[in-house]
Design an enzyme around this catalytic site. Structure first.
Site, PDB file in Angstrom:
ATOM      1  N   GLU A  62      51.992  28.562  73.477  1.00  0.00           N
ATOM      2  CA  GLU A  62      53.443  28.636  73.263  1.00  0.00           C
ATOM      3  C   GLU A  62      53.764  28.663  71.771  1.00  0.00           C
ATOM      4  OE1 GLU A  62      56.517  25.614  72.200  1.00  0.00           O
ATOM      5  OE2 GLU A  62      55.623  24.948  74.089  1.00  0.00           O
ATOM      6  N   GLU A 135      47.647  26.015  64.818  1.00  0.00           N
ATOM      7  CA  GLU A 135      48.596  25.479  65.790  1.00  0.00           C
ATOM      8  C   GLU A 135      47.945  24.530  66.791  1.00  0.00           C
ATOM      9  OE1 GLU A 135      51.845  25.904  65.547  1.00  0.00           O
ATOM     10  OE2 GLU A 135      51.493  27.113  63.755  1.00  0.00           O
TER      11      GLU A 135
END
Length: 970
Positions: A62, A135
Site C-alpha cells: 500500500e 517502505e
C-alpha cells in the site's frame, strides 16, 4: 459506454443519488458510479488482498505503489500530490482483507489529476527493490564496526503499534476468533516477522491481487458520469479478465467457547494489580439481510453506545475495572464480530467480567430491554443517517466504505446504500411489541458458542525481552556474514541513502499533472454572520441551509475561574452530561437526549487570542436537532445548566477512572500530541492552559484526583460546585446558531427566552500565574519508538507573522522533513506546527526510531531553507497545496462553528483575506527569510521527548549528562 455492461441502475432517495453498477467487459473490473450534486467529488479503488503470513506485505505494498509508476516516474507521486493539490482527502489504507486507495476534491481538474495518479500507481507501480527496503524493511549498517539495525517506515510504524496494549489486545482477539483463516495474520505486519518478507514475495503479491478483475472502483459526486467511464477505459482496456481468488474463507464455528491469556509490555518496574484487560468476543453469522445489518448496529448502540447503555453501565458499575474496551459490533470482516470488556482489572477478576457480560445479556433477554433505551438508539441512528454528517471526512468516501462491506464479499453494494426501508421495518416491528433486539441477543450472542475470552496481563520485562531478542538476532545474522558480505550491506546502506537523497529530475516531475495559480480562487470564502444581542447576551446567526437542522453553540468564559480550579474543568465538563439532573439520573438524561434530539456535547475550547498573549478559554455546550426538536433541545440544555447533580461520589469516581485509563491508553498512540502540547505550554497562556486541561499535566492531576476522592470527597465536590457558580453566567456567555433565515425567525424568540433564564452574575476575569517547565524534558513510556519535539516562540526572536510561513511549512513537510525524518530516518512521520497568532513554532516526529539524529535534522532546517534553490513550479505547487489546506471542505455545521471560533478569537474577514493574499504572493525570498528566523531554535529551542527509556538514556549519555530531565509516565 459500449465496453461497460450496466448491471444495475437505481435511485437512492435517502442520498438524493442515482446509482449505476457496471462491469468492464474486457478486464472484469466492477465500477460503482454515484451521481448527485455534491461538489466534494470522491473516487476509490479497492483490491481484495488476502494475507498468508504476518509480514505485512499488503500494508507495505500500500505504501510502495505510491512511490512512482509507469506514467509518473518520480520517487513519491503521493507526496508531490500533497504538495500541490486541492484535495479534501488523499490517503491509502490496509484492512484485514482489502487494500483501499481513496481520494476526494471539490476541484474537477484536480480530482481527475488525483484519480489518474492513483490508477497508474496501483496498476503500473515501479516498485524496485529499494522501495521495499525504504517502505518495508532493510538491514542498515553505516560502517562494518557498528551494530546492524532494521529500518523501514512500516517496520517502525508497526513497532509503535505493538507498543500499544490495546493494539496487542485487538490482535489477540482477531487471532483467537479466526484461528483457521487469514484473519489470524496481522496484515499491518508483526515487527518480528516483517524482515521475513522477500522482494520476490512482495512482487508476487502485487501481481496476484492488483488486477482489474479483482478491483472495485467507485465514483461519487457532481462530475460527468460518462467522463468517468471514458477515463477508466484508458486504463482498463489494457487488461484481459482473469480468475483471481480474492475470497476470504469462512471461519468454521466453534463447538464451545475458548479462553486465552496473553501478555503485553507494561513498562512497569514490577507487576501491578489492576493493569490487566479482558475482552469477551464473538464471531457472528455472515448475513445479506439489510434489516439484520441495521438491527445489529442498533443493538450494539443499545448495549454500549453511551454511559447509560445497559451492558456498558453494568460493567462500569461493577467496579471490576476502570474503562470499557471493545467496539461492540464490528463489520470490517466477512463474518462480523462483537467484543466488549474492561481495562484496568485484576487478573483474578477475568471470570467475573465474563460472567457479568453473559448474566447482563441474559437479564436483558429475560426481562426485556427498557423501551426508552430502544427508542433512544433508534432515534440517534435515524438522525445520524438522515443528517449524513461525516464531518471533515468526505461523504462520498463514507458511502464507499459502507458499500465495500457488502461489495468486497460478493454481495450487492447498491443495497447497502439504502436505509429508509430497513429502518422503517425495524421501527414497525418494535412498535408492534416484537422483542426484536432481545431475540438478537439470544441468537447472536447467548446461543453462539463461537466465543473467546481474552485476558491480557502486564509483563514489565516483555519490551526489554523483545528488544534483546531483536538485537540478538541481528548480532547473530551479522556474525554469520563474511567481511565481504558485511561490506556489501554497508554499501547497500550507502546506496539506499544516495537514492533517497537524489532529487527527481525536472523531466520526471513534469510528468505529474498539477493545477496553476490561475485555477485558485483569489477571494476568501465568507460565511454569513449576523451579530446581535439576545437577552443581554452576544449572539451570532449563520444563515446557511442545514436541511432543517438547528446547530447551536453556547460558550461560557473560563477566565472566571481561579487557577486552582482549572485542572478540574475536564471532569466538570464530563459531569454536565454524565451525572444527571435534579429531575433525572444520568441514565434517564442520556436516554432523553437520545430520544428527543440529535445530540448534546460538552467540551472545553482553548486558543490564543489575536490581539494579546492571553488565552481564549471557553466551556462549550454544543447541541443539534431538527426544528421539531428545537424545544426539547433548549429544555434539556436548561435542565443541564440549571440543575446538574454533582453530589454522586461513586459515579464521579467511575468517570475519573475512565478518564485516567483513556489518557494512559492514548499516550502510546498519540505521544506526538502530548509532547507537542507540553512543548508549546512554555510559550503562551493558551498552550499552558491546554496542558492543564488535556496534556501530561492533566494526566498527573487525574491520577492524584483518584486518590483525593478517597480522602476528601466534600472538598472535591465544593470545587465542582464553585466552577458551576462561576462559569454559568449569561453575562460571560456567547451563543451561535447555524440555521437558514426562515427557520431562524421562528426560533429566535425561543433562544432569547432561554438565554434570559440563565443566571446573571458579575463578569470577572481571573489572572493566572503560569508556572515554568524544565527546559528540556524526556518522558518514558513502554515503547520502542519515540515522539520528538523541539520549538520556540518566533515572535520573541523578532519574526513578524506572514502567510508565507504556511507555504514554507507545507514545503518542509513534503520535502526536507519527509525525506530526513521518514524516508531516511525510518520514522512514520515528521511535521511542523505553526501558530500564526501566538508565534509558537514546533517540529514534531511520530513513531520515530531516532532521537538525537532527529533533533539534528530539526536544527538543520534553517540552513536548508537559507540555501534553498527553489523552482517556480515547486513554489507554485506548495502555494496550491496550502490553499487547499486553508479552504478545506466543510459541511454547514462546520462552517458556522468555524465562523464562531474565529469571532471569539478575534480573527476578522480582513485577517483571512490578508493571509490568503500573502500565501498567494509567497516568494523564494520568504523561504530564505524564514530560514533565518528558524536559526533561533538551534540554541534557544525547547525540547520535549516522549519515548523509550533506553533511547532517552542513550541521548543523555551522548550529550554529556542530564541533557533531558527524565520522568516515567507509564
Amino acid at each position: 459506454m459500449q465496453s461497460f455492461t450496466l448491471l444495475q441502475e437505481t435511485e437512492v432517495p435517502e442520498l438524493n443519488t442515482l446509482v449505476r453498477l457496471y462491469r468492464h467487459d474486457k478486464s472484469g473490473a466492477q465500477v460503482l458510479s454515484l451521481m448527485n450534486e455534491d461538489e466534494n467529488k470522491s473516487f476509490g479503488i479497492a483490491f481484495r488482498t488476502i494475507a498468508e503470513d504476518s509480514t505485512g506485505v499488503a500494508h507495505i505494498l500500500e505504501h510502495a505503489v505510491l512511490n512512482g509508476s509507469r506514467k509518473f516516474p518520480v520517487k513519491e507521486p503521493f507526496v508531490e500530490l500533497i504538495k500541490g493539490s486541492l484535495n479534501t482527502f488523499l490517503n491509502a489504507m490496509t484492512s484485514s482483507d482489502k487494500t483501499i486507495y481513496p481520494v476526494a476534491s471539490t476541484n474537477l481538474k484536480d480530482f481527475y489529476n488525483l484519480v489518474d495518479v492513483y490508477m497508474d500507481a496501483v496498476f503500473y507501480p515501479l516498485i524496485p527493490p529499494h522501495i521495499l527496503e525504504q517502505e518495508g524493511w532493510h538491514y542498515e549498517l553505516e560502517a562494518p564496526d557498528l551494530p546492524l539495525e532494521y529500518k523501514g517506515v512500516v517496520f517502525n510504524e508497526m513497532k509503535g503499534a505493538y507498543s500499544s496494549p490495546e493494539n496487542r489486545l485487538s490482535d489477540y482477539i482477531q487471532q483467537t476468533l479466526f484461528p483457521d483463516n487469514a484473519y489470524s495474520f496481522d496484515t499491518g505486519g508483526d515487527p518480528r516477522v516483517i524482515p521475513d518478507l522477500t522482494y520476490e514475495q512482495f512482487k508476487e503479491f502485487h501481481k496476484r491481487y492488483y488486477h482489474p478483475s479483482n478491483a472495485l472502483i467507485y465514483f461519487y459526486g457532481d462530475d460527468d458520469p460518462e467522463e468517468r467511464l471514458r477515463f477508466l477505459e484508458g486504463y482498463l482496456n489494457e487488461f484481459d479478465a482473469v480468475e483471481i481468488d480474492g475470497d476470504m474463507p469462512l471461519q468454521p464455528y466453534f463447538d464451545e467457547p475458548r479462553r486465552y491469556t496473553f501478555k503485553y509490555p507494561s513498562g512497569e518496574e514490577a507487576e501491578s494489580q489492576n493493569k490487566c484487560m479482558v475482552s469477551v468476543n464473538w464471531v457472528l453469522p455472515e448475513t445479506e439481510d439489510l434489516l439484520e445489518v441495521f438491527a445489529g448496529d442498533i443493538l450494539s448502540d443499545i448495549l454500549l453506545a453511551n454511559q447509560a447503555a445497559p451492558l456498558r453501565k453494568a460493567l462500569i458499575d461493577s467496579g471490576l475495572g476502570e474503562k470499557l474496551i471493545g467496539s461492540g459490533l464490528s463489520d470490517y470482516t466477512r463474518q462480523p464480530t462483537f467484543s466488549v470488556g474492561l481495562k484496568g482489572i485484576d487478573a483474578g477478576s477475568s471470570p467475573q467480567v465474563e460472567a457479568l457480560v453473559l448474566d447482563t445479556l441474559t437479564e436483558l433477554v429475560e426481562g426485556g430491554i427498557d423501551r426508552e433505551t430502544v427508542e433512544a438508539s433508534l432515534n440517534s441512528i435515524e438522525f445520524s443517517l438522515r443528517e449524513n454528517n461525516t464531518g471533515s471526512f468526505p461523504r462520498g468516501l463514507m458511502h464507499f466504505f459502507i458499500a465495500l462491506n457488502f461489495w468486497s464479499y460478493g454481495r450487492d453494494p447498491v443495497e447497502a446504500l439504502f436505509f429508509e426501508k430497513p429502518m422503517k421495518q425495524i421501527r414497525e416491528r418494535v412498535e408492534a411489541g416484537e422483542p426484536l433486539f432481545e431475540n438478537l441477543i439470544k441468537r447472536l450472542l447467548l446461543d453462539n458458542n463461537h466465543r473467546t475470552t481474552v485476558l491480557v496481563e502486564p509483563d514489565p520485562e516483555m519490551d526489554a525481552r523483545e528488544e534483546a531478542a531483536e538485537r540478538e538476532k541481528l548480532n547473530r545474522i551479522k556474525a554469520g556474514w563474511t567481511p565481504e558480505e558485511i561490506d556489501k550491506i554497508v554499501e547497500r546502506t550507502s546506496q539506499l541513502r544516495k537514492i533517497q537523497e537524489t532529487p527527481d529530475s525536472p523531466e520526471a516531475l513534469a510528468t505529474l499533472p498539477f493545477l496553476a495559480l490561475d485555477d485558485l480562487e483569489k477571494e476568501t470564502k465568507k460565511v454569513p454572520k449576523e451579530e446581535l444581542t439576545l437577552s443581554g447576551t452576544p449572539a451570532l446567526h449563520h444563515d446557511l441551509f442545514t436541511n432543517g437542522i438547528v446547530y447551536l453553540d453556547l460558550a461560557f468564559d473560563l477566565h472566571s475561574l481561579p487557577q486552582d480550579l482549572l485542572p478540574y474543568v475536564p471532569m466538570f465538563t464530563r459531569c454536565l452530561l454524565g451525572m444527571g439532573t435534579e429531575k433525572e439520573d444520568f441514565v434517564k438524561l442520556t436516554r432523553r437526549i437520545g430520544r428527543k434530539i440529535g445530540g448534546l456535547y460538552a467540551s472545553s475550547f482553548v486558543s490564543p487570542e489575536v490581539t494579546s498573549r492571553e488565552a481564549v478559554a471557553k466551556l462549550f455546550m454544543r447541541g443539534k436537532g431538527t426544528m421539531a426538536q428545537a424545544k426539547d433541545l433548549l429544555e434539556i440544555l436548561h435542565d443541564v445548566l440549571h440543575t446538574v447533580r454533582l453530589d454522586n461520589p461513586e459515579r464521579f469516581r467511575q468517570m475519573v477512572l475512565e478518564s485516567k485509563a483513556a489518557k494512559e491508553s492514548s499516550l502510546v498512540w498519540s505521544g506526538h500530541s502530548y509532547a507537542n502540547a507540553r512543548l508549546r505550554a512554555h510559550f503562551n497562556e493558551a498552550y499552558w492552559l491546554n496542558e492543564q486541561l488535556s496534556g501530561l499535566n492533566s494526566l498527573f492531576f487525574i491520577r492524584n484526583l483518584a486518590d483525593e476522592l478517597e480522602k476528601d470527597w466534600p472538598g472535591v465536590l465544593a470545587k465542582l460546585e464553585t466552577i458551576r457558580e462561576l462559569v454559568f453566567n449569561r453575562n460571560a456567555a456567547i451563543l451561535s446558531v447555524t440555521l437558514d433565515q426562515e427557520n431562524w425567525a421562528e426560533l429566535e424568540p425561543e433562544i432569547a427566552a432561554f438565554l434570559g433564564g440563565l443566571p446573571a452574575g458579575e463578569n470577572s476575569t481571573q489572572k493566572w500565574d503560569r508556572s515554568a517547565f524544565p527546559k528540556n524534558e524526556g518522558f518514558t513510556i513502554p515503547a520502542q519508538v519515540n515522539y520528538v519535539t523541539k520549538g520556540a516562540n518566533l515572535f520573541d526572536h523578532g519574526y513578524v507573522s506572514h502567510g508565507s510561513a504556511f507555504v514554507i511549512n507545507k514545503y518542509l513537510y513534503t520535502t526536507y522533513l519527509w525525506e530526513k525524518i521518514r524516508v531516511q530516518g525510518g520514522a512514520y512521520g515528521g511535521m511542523v506546527a505553526w501558530d500564526r497568532i501566538a508565534g509558537v513554532y514546533s517540529f514534531v516526529s511520530y513513531r520515530d526510531p531516532n532521537l538525537v539524529r532527529t533533533l539534528k535534522n530539526f536544527d538543520n532546517t534553517a540552513e536548508f531553507l537559507k540555501h534553498l534553490d527553489l523552482s517556480q513550479d515547486e513554489l507554485t505547487k506548495s502555494i496550491i497545496g496550502t490553499i487547499g489546506d486553508v479552504d478545506g471542505y466543510q459541511l454547514p455545521d462546520a462552517k458556522g462553528h468555524g465562523s464562531f471560533v474565529r469571532h471569539i478569537t478575534g480573527i476578522t474577514e480582513e485577517n483571512r483575506q490578508q493571509l490568503r493574499d500573502e500565501i498567494l504572493s509567497t516568494t523564494v525570498d520568504d523561504f530564505k527569510a524564514f530560514g533565518r528566523a528558524l536559526e533561533s531554535l538551534q540554541e534557544d529551542g525547547q525540547i520535549v521527548v516522549i519515548g523509550s527509556t533506553e533511547a532517552i538514556r542513550e541521548a543523555n549519555e551522548s550529550q554529556g549528562g542530564d541533557w533531558l530531565s527524565v520522568q516515567r509516565v507509564l
